[in-house]
Design a protein around this motif. Structure first.
Motif, PDB file in Angstrom:
ATOM      1  N   GLY A 330       0.781  -1.239   0.000  1.00 50.47           N
ATOM      2  CA  GLY A 330       0.000   0.000   0.000  1.00 50.47           C
ATOM      3  C   GLY A 330       0.808   1.282   0.000  1.00 50.47           C
ATOM      4  N   ILE A 331       2.121   1.173  -0.033  1.00 49.98           N
ATOM      5  CA  ILE A 331       2.931   2.402  -0.054  1.00 49.98           C
ATOM      6  C   ILE A 331       3.824   2.389  -1.298  1.00 49.98           C
ATOM      7  N   PHE A 332       3.794   3.476  -2.028  1.00 51.57           N
ATOM      8  CA  PHE A 332       4.581   3.598  -3.249  1.00 51.57           C
ATOM      9  C   PHE A 332       6.067   3.453  -2.913  1.00 51.57           C
ATOM     10  N   SER A 333       6.764   2.651  -3.728  1.00 53.14           N
ATOM     11  CA  SER A 333       8.157   2.309  -3.400  1.00 53.14           C
ATOM     12  C   SER A 333       9.034   3.535  -3.156  1.00 53.14           C
ATOM     13  N   GLN A 334       8.802   4.562  -3.944  1.00 57.35           N
ATOM     14  CA  GLN A 334       9.650   5.747  -3.793  1.00 57.35           C
ATOM     15  C   GLN A 334       9.450   6.439  -2.441  1.00 57.35           C
ATOM     16  N   ASP A 335       8.230   6.383  -1.942  1.00 63.68           N
ATOM     17  CA  ASP A 335       7.978   6.978  -0.627  1.00 63.68           C
ATOM     18  C   ASP A 335       8.726   6.225   0.465  1.00 63.68           C
ATOM     19  N   TYR A 338      12.342   7.261   0.277  1.00 60.06           N
ATOM     20  CA  TYR A 338      12.559   8.571   0.909  1.00 60.06           C
ATOM     21  C   TYR A 338      12.601   8.446   2.431  1.00 60.06           C
ATOM     22  N   ALA A 349      14.481   2.708  -5.630  1.00 57.38           N
ATOM     23  CA  ALA A 349      13.059   2.490  -5.912  1.00 57.38           C
ATOM     24  C   ALA A 349      12.846   2.682  -7.396  1.00 57.38           C
ATOM     25  N   GLY A 350      11.945   1.906  -7.970  1.00 51.20           N
ATOM     26  CA  GLY A 350      11.637   2.119  -9.376  1.00 51.20           C
ATOM     27  C   GLY A 350      11.496   0.837 -10.132  1.00 51.20           C
ATOM     28  N   THR A 364       4.946  -2.953 -11.258  1.00 54.26           N
ATOM     29  CA  THR A 364       5.698  -1.989 -12.059  1.00 54.26           C
ATOM     30  C   THR A 364       6.933  -1.490 -11.325  1.00 54.26           C
ATOM     31  N   ASN A 365       6.744  -1.176 -10.066  1.00 50.92           N
ATOM     32  CA  ASN A 365       7.829  -0.565  -9.304  1.00 50.92           C
ATOM     33  C   ASN A 365       8.095  -1.349  -8.030  1.00 50.92           C
TER      34      ASN A 365
ATOM     35  N   TYR B  14      -3.403  11.850  -0.525  1.00 52.27           N
ATOM     36  CA  TYR B  14      -2.693  10.688  -1.080  1.00 52.27           C
ATOM     37  C   TYR B  14      -3.566   9.447  -0.965  1.00 52.27           C
ATOM     38  N   ILE B  39      10.044   7.846 -10.706  1.00 47.62           N
ATOM     39  CA  ILE B  39       9.216   6.893 -11.421  1.00 47.62           C
ATOM     40  C   ILE B  39       7.750   7.295 -11.495  1.00 47.62           C
ATOM     41  N   GLU B  61       0.547   6.033 -11.652  1.00 51.02           N
ATOM     42  CA  GLU B  61       1.282   5.607 -10.465  1.00 51.02           C
ATOM     43  C   GLU B  61       2.198   6.737 -10.039  1.00 51.02           C
ATOM     44  N   ALA B  62       2.138   7.097  -8.786  1.00 53.08           N
ATOM     45  CA  ALA B  62       3.020   8.167  -8.345  1.00 53.08           C
ATOM     46  C   ALA B  62       3.159   8.150  -6.833  1.00 53.08           C
ATOM     47  N   CYS B  63       4.165   8.852  -6.365  1.00 54.17           N
ATOM     48  CA  CYS B  63       4.447   8.876  -4.937  1.00 54.17           C
ATOM     49  C   CYS B  63       3.414   9.740  -4.194  1.00 54.17           C
ATOM     50  N   ALA B  64       3.551   9.786  -2.890  1.00 56.93           N
ATOM     51  CA  ALA B  64       2.594  10.522  -2.055  1.00 56.93           C
ATOM     52  C   ALA B  64       2.553  12.003  -2.436  1.00 56.93           C
ATOM     53  N   ARG B 121      12.101  16.201  -4.282  1.00 54.58           N
ATOM     54  CA  ARG B 121      10.647  16.071  -4.192  1.00 54.58           C
ATOM     55  C   ARG B 121       9.910  17.303  -4.723  1.00 54.58           C
TER      56      ARG B 121
END
Lengths: 398, 142
Positions: A330-335, A338, A349-350, A364-365, B14, B39, B61-64, B121
Motif C-alpha cells: 500500500g505504499i509507493f516504493s519511492q515513498d 525517501y 526504488a523504481g 511496475t515498481n 494521497y 518513477i 502511479e506516483a508517490c505521495a 521532491r
C-alpha cells in the motif's frame, strides 16, 4: 577487508544500492591519483618515459582482466565505457553483419534495458526477431523452457548472468553447451554477476561477455567487452579514428590495427582501466568465492527477517545474487525509499531499468536492496527495524 | 501552516485523491506527465468548455507528493478560466522556486511551501502542473 579501506564507508550511511554502483577502496583511488600526479601521458606513444609507463600500466590492467575472467587471449579483452557500450558493440559491430531477416534473438523479460534495446534496434534495422524465453514461477530460466523456444532460426541467446531485479542466476554453462550444438551464439551480460562471483569464460565457453568496472569497486566510465578472439576478429569497429588505424589514404584505402587496439579508437579511458585493474587485484585478495559465499549469507539473513514482516511483499524469495526486491503493502516504493533515506539508508526504488519485467511479475515498481561484501548484518538489522513499523513509515515518509 | 497539519492534508489527498479515475466521455484532453529523475507517471485528463476548466481527473502511479499534489491541483483548478488557472500555477511554482507568492490564493496548495528543502521532491509536487500547463498552453495558442 577492513572498513577503513573505503572512504565512503566512513560516512554516516548504510549503502544498499550496490547493484547500481559500488564504493571504491583507497587503493583504487590512489592508483588513479598516481596516474594523474606522476605519469599523466597518453597511451600508445612510448616515446618518452612517462608515456612508456602509461602503456605498461594500461596493458598490465588488460592482463589483470584477462586472468580475472580466465580468457585465453589478451586480445580478447577490449576496454569500453561499460556494459552498455560493450553490449551495443556486440549487437551493432558483430551481429548486424551476420543476422538476416527472420533470424531469431532470444532474451527474457527480466533483462536490463542494455540487453534489450540494442536487440530491438537490430530487429528494426535488419529484420531479425527478438523473442523471449519464458520464465518459470520463480522467474528463472530453465533449460526446458529454453529448448521450447529455440528454432532453426535462433542465432543468438543474450542473457544476464544474474539479473538486476530478481537476482536469479542463469545456467550459462549448460546454455552455452546446448547453444553451440545448435550453432547459436551466446552473449552474457555480466554486469550483476562478474563483480559477485568467479567468472571463467573458457569454462563457460561463452562467446561474448560484457561488464562494468564501477559495479566492482572500480571507477565509472570503464568496462570490458570480452569476445572469443576469432569472433572479435570479425567485429566491425563501431568507432573509427586515432589509435586504431594502421594507415589510410582514401576511403578505398583504410587499414586497421590488430586486436585489441582495432576496437579501441581514440584515447582510451587510461586511468579507468588502471583503476579497474587495481580493483580486480583488491577483489582477488578477498577472493571471489568468499565474496559469493558472504553475499549468499547476507541475503539469507535479510530474507529470513523480511519474510517475517506481514506488510513486506517480496518479489524474489528465490534468488542467487545478493538482491532483494520488495514492496511495502500500500505504499509507493519511492515513498519508502525517501523514508529510509531519512535514516541514511540508501536503497533504490523504481523499475530498475527492467521495464518489460512488469508483465512477468505483475508489479511496475519496487524497492531493491543489493549487497556487496562490505555490507554487514547490522546494516540489515537497521533496515528491517525501519520496515517493521508500517505506521512509522506512513508517518515519516513525507 | 504547521508540519503536522501539512502532513495530514497531504496524506488525506494521497490516500483518497480527488477524481482518480479515467473520464467516461471523450471530450477530455489527455496529457502524460512523468518525472525523468524518478518513477512517477500520471495521465491527466482535462475538460475545457468556453475557456473554462469544467473537469479534471487523473490516473497513474506516483508517490505521495505527486499524487496529493495532483489531487489538490484538481480541487483548486476546476471552475477556473484558463487564464485564472495559469495565474494559480504561476503562483504555485513561485512558491516551489522560493519566489514571492500569494499564499491565500493557493489554498491547500501551500502544504508544499517547504518542499523546496527536499530538492528531489520539488519535482514531484510540480509534476501535475507541468502536465496540465501543456494543455492550457495549447488552448491559449488557439
Amino acid at each position: 577487508m577492513k572498513i577503513e579501506e573505503f572512504p565512503m564507508l566512513q560516512e554516516d550511511l548504510i549503502y544498499l544500492d550496490n547493484g547500481a554502483t559500488t564504493f571504491k577502496p583507497k587503493c583504487v583511488i590512489e592508483k588513479m591519483n598516481e596516474y594523474y600526479e606522476t605519469y599523466s601521458a597518453n597511451a600508445h606513444r612510448g616515446d618518452y618515459d612517462i608515456s612508456f609507463k602509461v602503456d605498461k600500466e594500461y596493458e598490465d590492467a588488460r592482463e589483470t582482466v584477462r586472468k580475472f575472467i580466465n580468457a585465453k587471449d589478451k586480445e580478447s579483452i577490449i576496454f569500453t565505457s561499460g556494459t552498455t557500450e560493450s553490449l551495443n558493440m556486440i549487437a551493432t559491430g558483430f551481429f548486424r553483419k551476420f543476422l538476416e531477416p527472420n533470424d531469431e534473438i532470444l532474451i527474457t523479460k527480466s533483462e536490463h534495458a542494455s540487453n534489450v534495446l540494442p536487440w530491438f534496434r537490430l530487429q528494426n534495422d535488419c529484420g531479425a526477431i527478438v523473442k523471449y524465453i519464458p520464465l518459470d514461477q520463480s522467474h528463472y530460466v530453465t533449460m526446458e523452457n529454453l529448448k521450447k523456444v529455440v528454432t532453426p532460426n535462433t542465432k543468438v541467446i543474450a542473457l544476464a548472468g544474474i539479473t538486476n531485479v530478481i537476482g536469479d542466476e542463469r545456467p550459462m554453462k549448460e546454455i552455452t553447451k546446448f547453444a553451440h550444438e545448435h550453432n547459436i551464439f551466446v552473449v552474457m551480460d555480466g554486469a550483476q554477476s562478474v563483480p559477485h562471483r568467479k567468472t571463467d569464460v573458457q569454462d563457460l565457453d561463452i562467446d561474448f561477455l560484457a561488464f562494468s568496472g564501477h559495479k566492482m569497486c572500480g571507477p565509472t566510465g570503464i568496462g570490458v567487452l570480452y569476445g572469443k578472439k576469432e569472433l572479435l576478429e570479425e567485429m566491425e569497429p563501431v568507432n573509427l579514428g586515432g589509435g586504431m588505424n594502421e594507415s589510410f589514404d582514401s576511403p578505398e584505402e583504410m587499414y586497421y590495427k590488430e586486436l585489441p587496439t582495432r576496437l579501441e579508437a581514440g584515447t582510451p579511458n587510461i586511468v579507468g582501466a588502471i583503476g579497474l585493474g587495481e580493483a580486480i587485484r583488491f577483489l582477488e585478495k578477498i577472493g571471489m568465492d568468499n565474496i559469493e559465499a558472504y553475499e549468499r549469507h547476507l541475503r539469507k539473513y535479510a530474507l529470513d527477517k523480511l519474510v517475517q514482516i506481514p506488510h513486506v511483499d517480496l518479489l524474489n524469495i528465490e534468488a542467487d545474487g545478493g538482491i532483494l526486491a520488495f514492496n511495502v503493502d500500500g505504499i509507493f516504493s519511492q515513498d519508502v525509499a525517501y523514508y529510509l533515506n531519512k535514516y541514511k539508508i540508501c536503497v533504490r526504488a523504481g523499475n530498475h531499468c527492467a521495464k518489460i519485467l512488469k508483465s512477468e511479475v505483475g508489479v511496475t515498481n519496487s524497492l531493491r536492496v543489493s549487497f556487496y561484501f562490505y555490507n554487514t548484518e547490522n546494516d540489515i538489522d537497521a533496515l528491517v527495524e525501519l520496515l517493521e513499523n508500517k505506521e512509522k513509515i506512513l508517518k515519516e515518509m513525507l | 501552516m504547521n508540519e503536522e497539519l501539512r502532513r495530514e492534508i497531504i496524506m488525506e489527498h494521497y490516500m483518497q485523491p480527488k477524481n482518480r479515475h479515467r473520464p467516461n466521455e471523450d471530450t477530455y484532453q489527455m496529457v502524460n506527465t512523468n518525472n525523468a529523475s524518478c518513477i512517477d507517471n500520471l495521465d491527466i485528463y482535462v475538460k475545457i468548455e468556453d475557456q473554462k476548466i469544467k473537469d479534471i481527473c487523473f490516473e497513474g502511479e506516483a508517490c505521495a507528493i505527486s499524487t496529493s499534489s495532483t489531487s489538490i491541483m484538481i480541487q483548486n483548478l476546476i471552475g477556473k478560466t484558463i487564464e485564472e488557472a495559469k495565474e494559480y500555477i504561476k503562483n504555485f511554482e513561485n512558491m516551489l522556486n522560493e519566489q514571492p507568492y500569494d499564499s491565500k490564493q493557493l489554498k491547500e496548495g501551500i502544504v508544499y511551501e517547504e518542499i523546496y528543502k527536499q530538492g528531489n521532491r520539488k519535482h514531484c509536487a510540480d509534476l501535475p502542473y507541468e502536465g496540465i500547463k501543456k494543455i492550457l498552453d495549447s488552448y491559449s495558442q488557439k
